[in-house]
Design a protein around this motif. Sequence first.
Motif, PDB file in Angstrom:
ATOM      1  N   MET A  36      52.620  37.164  55.430  1.00 43.83           N
ATOM      2  CA  MET A  36      52.973  35.958  56.166  1.00 43.83           C
ATOM      3  C   MET A  36      51.836  34.945  56.090  1.00 43.83           C
ATOM      4  SD  MET A  36      54.800  37.529  59.581  1.00 43.83           S
ATOM      5  CE  MET A  36      55.120  35.884  60.209  1.00 43.83           C
ATOM      6  N   ASN A  37      52.198  33.676  56.080  1.00 42.55           N
ATOM      7  CA  ASN A  37      51.221  32.592  56.039  1.00 42.55           C
ATOM      8  C   ASN A  37      50.802  32.246  57.461  1.00 42.55           C
ATOM      9  OD1 ASN A  37      49.753  30.275  55.757  1.00 42.55           O
ATOM     10  ND2 ASN A  37      51.386  29.072  54.804  1.00 42.55           N
ATOM     11  N   PRO A  38      49.554  32.508  57.868  1.00 43.79           N
ATOM     12  CA  PRO A  38      49.153  32.253  59.255  1.00 43.79           C
ATOM     13  C   PRO A  38      49.090  30.771  59.595  1.00 43.79           C
ATOM     14  CG  PRO A  38      47.239  32.863  57.944  1.00 43.79           C
ATOM     15  CD  PRO A  38      48.452  33.068  57.063  1.00 43.79           C
ATOM     16  N   PHE A  39      49.158  29.910  58.594  1.00 38.29           N
ATOM     17  CA  PHE A  39      49.135  28.463  58.833  1.00 38.29           C
ATOM     18  C   PHE A  39      50.538  27.872  58.974  1.00 38.29           C
ATOM     19  CE2 PHE A  39      45.220  29.529  56.634  1.00 38.29           C
ATOM     20  CZ  PHE A  39      44.260  28.859  57.372  1.00 38.29           C
ATOM     21  N   ASP A  40      51.574  28.681  58.783  1.00 37.61           N
ATOM     22  CA  ASP A  40      52.950  28.216  58.838  1.00 37.61           C
ATOM     23  C   ASP A  40      53.355  27.951  60.285  1.00 37.61           C
ATOM     24  OD1 ASP A  40      55.579  27.616  58.360  1.00 37.61           O
ATOM     25  OD2 ASP A  40      56.186  29.660  57.838  1.00 37.61           O
ATOM     26  N   LEU A  41      53.855  26.754  60.565  1.00 38.50           N
ATOM     27  CA  LEU A  41      54.263  26.388  61.920  1.00 38.50           C
ATOM     28  C   LEU A  41      55.781  26.379  62.088  1.00 38.50           C
ATOM     29  CD1 LEU A  41      51.737  23.477  62.640  1.00 38.50           C
ATOM     30  CD2 LEU A  41      51.521  25.903  63.215  1.00 38.50           C
ATOM     31  N   THR A  42      56.491  26.965  61.152  1.00 40.04           N
ATOM     32  CA  THR A  42      57.945  27.020  61.254  1.00 40.04           C
ATOM     33  C   THR A  42      58.350  27.721  62.550  1.00 40.04           C
ATOM     34  OG1 THR A  42      58.170  27.109  58.854  1.00 40.04           O
ATOM     35  CG2 THR A  42      60.059  27.840  60.156  1.00 40.04           C
ATOM     36  N   GLY A  43      59.257  27.086  63.286  1.00 42.15           N
ATOM     37  CA  GLY A  43      59.706  27.639  64.557  1.00 42.15           C
ATOM     38  C   GLY A  43      58.871  27.205  65.741  1.00 42.15           C
ATOM     39  N   LYS A  44      57.770  26.513  65.496  1.00 39.03           N
ATOM     40  CA  LYS A  44      56.912  26.023  66.569  1.00 39.03           C
ATOM     41  C   LYS A  44      57.300  24.589  66.941  1.00 39.03           C
ATOM     42  CE  LYS A  44      54.174  29.672  66.331  1.00 39.03           C
ATOM     43  NZ  LYS A  44      54.188  30.721  67.383  1.00 39.03           N
ATOM     44  N   THR A  45      57.024  24.248  68.179  1.00 38.93           N
ATOM     45  CA  THR A  45      57.276  22.890  68.661  1.00 38.93           C
ATOM     46  C   THR A  45      55.985  22.328  69.241  1.00 38.93           C
ATOM     47  OG1 THR A  45      59.560  23.482  69.212  1.00 38.93           O
ATOM     48  CG2 THR A  45      58.700  21.455  70.154  1.00 38.93           C
ATOM     49  N   ALA A  46      55.672  21.105  68.857  1.00 40.23           N
ATOM     50  CA  ALA A  46      54.428  20.466  69.279  1.00 40.23           C
ATOM     51  C   ALA A  46      54.710  19.185  70.049  1.00 40.23           C
ATOM     52  CB  ALA A  46      53.569  20.140  68.059  1.00 40.23           C
ATOM     53  N   LEU A  47      53.757  18.792  70.872  1.00 42.83           N
ATOM     54  CA  LEU A  47      53.775  17.478  71.509  1.00 42.83           C
ATOM     55  C   LEU A  47      52.487  16.766  71.133  1.00 42.83           C
ATOM     56  CD1 LEU A  47      54.830  16.513  75.110  1.00 42.83           C
ATOM     57  CD2 LEU A  47      52.697  15.617  74.156  1.00 42.83           C
ATOM     58  N   VAL A  48      52.611  15.536  70.641  1.00 42.21           N
ATOM     59  CA  VAL A  48      51.448  14.726  70.260  1.00 42.21           C
ATOM     60  C   VAL A  48      51.455  13.454  71.084  1.00 42.21           C
ATOM     61  CG1 VAL A  48      50.234  13.549  68.393  1.00 42.21           C
ATOM     62  CG2 VAL A  48      51.537  15.643  67.903  1.00 42.21           C
ATOM     63  N   THR A  49      50.395  13.212  71.855  1.00 44.84           N
ATOM     64  CA  THR A  49      50.294  11.974  72.614  1.00 44.84           C
ATOM     65  C   THR A  49      49.688  10.881  71.736  1.00 44.84           C
ATOM     66  OG1 THR A  49      48.068  12.398  73.501  1.00 44.84           O
ATOM     67  CG2 THR A  49      49.942  13.313  74.719  1.00 44.84           C
ATOM     68  N   GLY A  50      50.036   9.632  72.040  1.00 43.71           N
ATOM     69  CA  GLY A  50      49.521   8.509  71.255  1.00 43.71           C
ATOM     70  C   GLY A  50      49.936   8.596  69.805  1.00 43.71           C
ATOM     71  N   ALA A  51      51.222   8.896  69.569  1.00 46.16           N
ATOM     72  CA  ALA A  51      51.688   9.220  68.214  1.00 46.16           C
ATOM     73  C   ALA A  51      52.355   8.060  67.487  1.00 46.16           C
ATOM     74  CB  ALA A  51      52.673  10.391  68.278  1.00 46.16           C
ATOM     75  N   SER A  52      52.217   6.855  68.010  1.00 44.11           N
ATOM     76  CA  SER A  52      52.921   5.731  67.393  1.00 44.11           C
ATOM     77  C   SER A  52      52.198   5.163  66.173  1.00 44.11           C
ATOM     78  CB  SER A  52      53.118   4.607  68.418  1.00 44.11           C
ATOM     79  OG  SER A  52      51.864   4.093  68.859  1.00 44.11           O
ATOM     80  N   ARG A  53      50.900   5.451  66.039  1.00 45.97           N
ATOM     81  CA  ARG A  53      50.128   4.864  64.934  1.00 45.97           C
ATOM     82  C   ARG A  53      48.838   5.649  64.747  1.00 45.97           C
ATOM     83  NH1 ARG A  53      47.533  -0.640  67.690  1.00 45.97           N
ATOM     84  NH2 ARG A  53      46.413   0.438  69.365  1.00 45.97           N
ATOM     85  N   GLY A  54      48.095   5.281  63.720  1.00 48.30           N
ATOM     86  CA  GLY A  54      46.753   5.801  63.510  1.00 48.30           C
ATOM     87  C   GLY A  54      46.676   7.306  63.395  1.00 48.30           C
ATOM     88  N   LEU A  55      45.618   7.869  63.974  1.00 47.56           N
ATOM     89  CA  LEU A  55      45.396   9.306  63.870  1.00 47.56           C
ATOM     90  C   LEU A  55      46.524  10.096  64.513  1.00 47.56           C
ATOM     91  CD1 LEU A  55      41.556   9.649  64.601  1.00 47.56           C
ATOM     92  CD2 LEU A  55      42.721   9.352  62.398  1.00 47.56           C
ATOM     93  N   GLY A  56      47.049   9.619  65.636  1.00 48.45           N
ATOM     94  CA  GLY A  56      48.115  10.338  66.321  1.00 48.45           C
ATOM     95  C   GLY A  56      49.360  10.480  65.471  1.00 48.45           C
ATOM     96  N   LYS A  57      49.746   9.421  64.803  1.00 50.45           N
ATOM     97  CA  LYS A  57      50.888   9.485  63.891  1.00 50.45           C
ATOM     98  C   LYS A  57      50.592  10.463  62.755  1.00 50.45           C
ATOM     99  CE  LYS A  57      53.859   6.595  60.972  1.00 50.45           C
ATOM    100  NZ  LYS A  57      54.107   5.216  60.476  1.00 50.45           N
ATOM    101  N   GLY A  58      49.378  10.407  62.230  1.00 50.92           N
ATOM    102  CA  GLY A  58      48.986  11.333  61.168  1.00 50.92           C
ATOM    103  C   GLY A  58      49.040  12.782  61.624  1.00 50.92           C
ATOM    104  N   PHE A  59      48.632  13.037  62.875  1.00 50.46           N
ATOM    105  CA  PHE A  59      48.689  14.396  63.404  1.00 50.46           C
ATOM    106  C   PHE A  59      50.132  14.886  63.492  1.00 50.46           C
ATOM    107  CE2 PHE A  59      44.612  13.330  65.928  1.00 50.46           C
ATOM    108  CZ  PHE A  59      43.816  13.733  64.864  1.00 50.46           C
ATOM    109  N   ALA A  60      51.010  14.026  63.991  1.00 55.30           N
ATOM    110  CA  ALA A  60      52.417  14.410  64.128  1.00 55.30           C
ATOM    111  C   ALA A  60      53.027  14.752  62.772  1.00 55.30           C
ATOM    112  CB  ALA A  60      53.195  13.277  64.797  1.00 55.30           C
ATOM    113  N   LEU A  61      52.714  13.965  61.756  1.00 54.46           N
ATOM    114  CA  LEU A  61      53.263  14.214  60.420  1.00 54.46           C
ATOM    115  C   LEU A  61      52.660  15.466  59.791  1.00 54.46           C
ATOM    116  CD1 LEU A  61      53.344  10.542  59.076  1.00 54.46           C
ATOM    117  CD2 LEU A  61      55.287  11.934  59.813  1.00 54.46           C
ATOM    118  N   ALA A  62      51.373  15.717  60.029  1.00 54.52           N
ATOM    119  CA  ALA A  62      50.740  16.920  59.487  1.00 54.52           C
ATOM    120  C   ALA A  62      51.393  18.177  60.056  1.00 54.52           C
ATOM    121  CB  ALA A  62      49.249  16.914  59.796  1.00 54.52           C
ATOM    122  N   LEU A  63      51.689  18.165  61.349  1.00 60.86           N
ATOM    123  CA  LEU A  63      52.351  19.302  61.976  1.00 60.86           C
ATOM    124  C   LEU A  63      53.759  19.487  61.421  1.00 60.86           C
ATOM    125  CD1 LEU A  63      51.194  18.712  65.652  1.00 60.86           C
ATOM    126  CD2 LEU A  63      50.342  20.464  64.099  1.00 60.86           C
ATOM    127  N   ALA A  64      54.465  18.373  61.234  1.00 65.04           N
ATOM    128  CA  ALA A  64      55.827  18.447  60.692  1.00 65.04           C
ATOM    129  C   ALA A  64      55.822  18.975  59.264  1.00 65.04           C
ATOM    130  CB  ALA A  64      56.483  17.068  60.750  1.00 65.04           C
TER     131      ALA A  64
END
Length: 261
Positions: free
Chosen positions: A1-29
């Motif tokens: 199994m890939n320990p970096f795989d986030l399939t089945g996980k759900t995340a919440l990212v604050t300040g996700a409309s732009r900049g680093l926050g948007k990048g974080f949300a997309l990286a998780l997805a």
Amino acid sequence: MNPFDLTGKTALVTGASRGLGKGFALALARSGADVVVTSRTLSSLDDTVAEIEALGRKAWPIVLDVREQDSIEAAAEAAWSAAGHLDILVNNAGCNVRKPALEVTWDDWNLILDTNLRGVFFTAQAIARRMVGRGYGRIINIGSVTCVNGYSGLAPYCASRGGVKQLTMSLADDWGQHGITVNCLAPGWFKTAQNAVMYEDTGWVDYLTDRIPLKRPGAPGDLDGTLVFLASDASAYMTGQTLLVDGGISVGAVKAVPKKA
């Protein structure tokens, strides 16, 4: 199994409309997570939601103002109800005011500390209350190189980020017994909407670049691997830590002064 795989996980990212926050949300997805994205205005999240859904993941936009306790509680409840559960919190929302220390006002101080420190704590608390019942959670507080370094013109900001580092250690000790890890991701100098005007000064950019051992500011994607690591089971036995992703600027590198012959 890939320990970096986030399939089945759900995340919440604050300040996700732009900049680093948007990048974080997309990286998780991109790593398989479905993502709740928050901002103070719902319409500002449209692009982030569309890009997450284009990756084949679910996205839920929710209004959240981390400076308001009622907003934090309402957003936490709405996120849990929409997604069913939350495995990951990325505490990213933040702000800054650049002024010499002698010019900082009472309101400046309150704005920065209320957003960057108080908001981080109470958002983490609201989500952790719900994570406790599941015995699992990954909380990632976003700090900066100012968690460990101080800079002129940034007194309240440095105070808030130093506080985030200490808060991370305290929460890790508090919540580890519940299967919740709490770590801090501390970026170095990345161009964002908050500091874009500084990057218009080529002299300043040259000065900054000279101080960074890797000889460049941060680029989009430089934070993704560390974020996914902290969000995933790859970091299961790691908590209370601050990871600097800063090109090495925190080591205090400066050009050596040549010795006189």
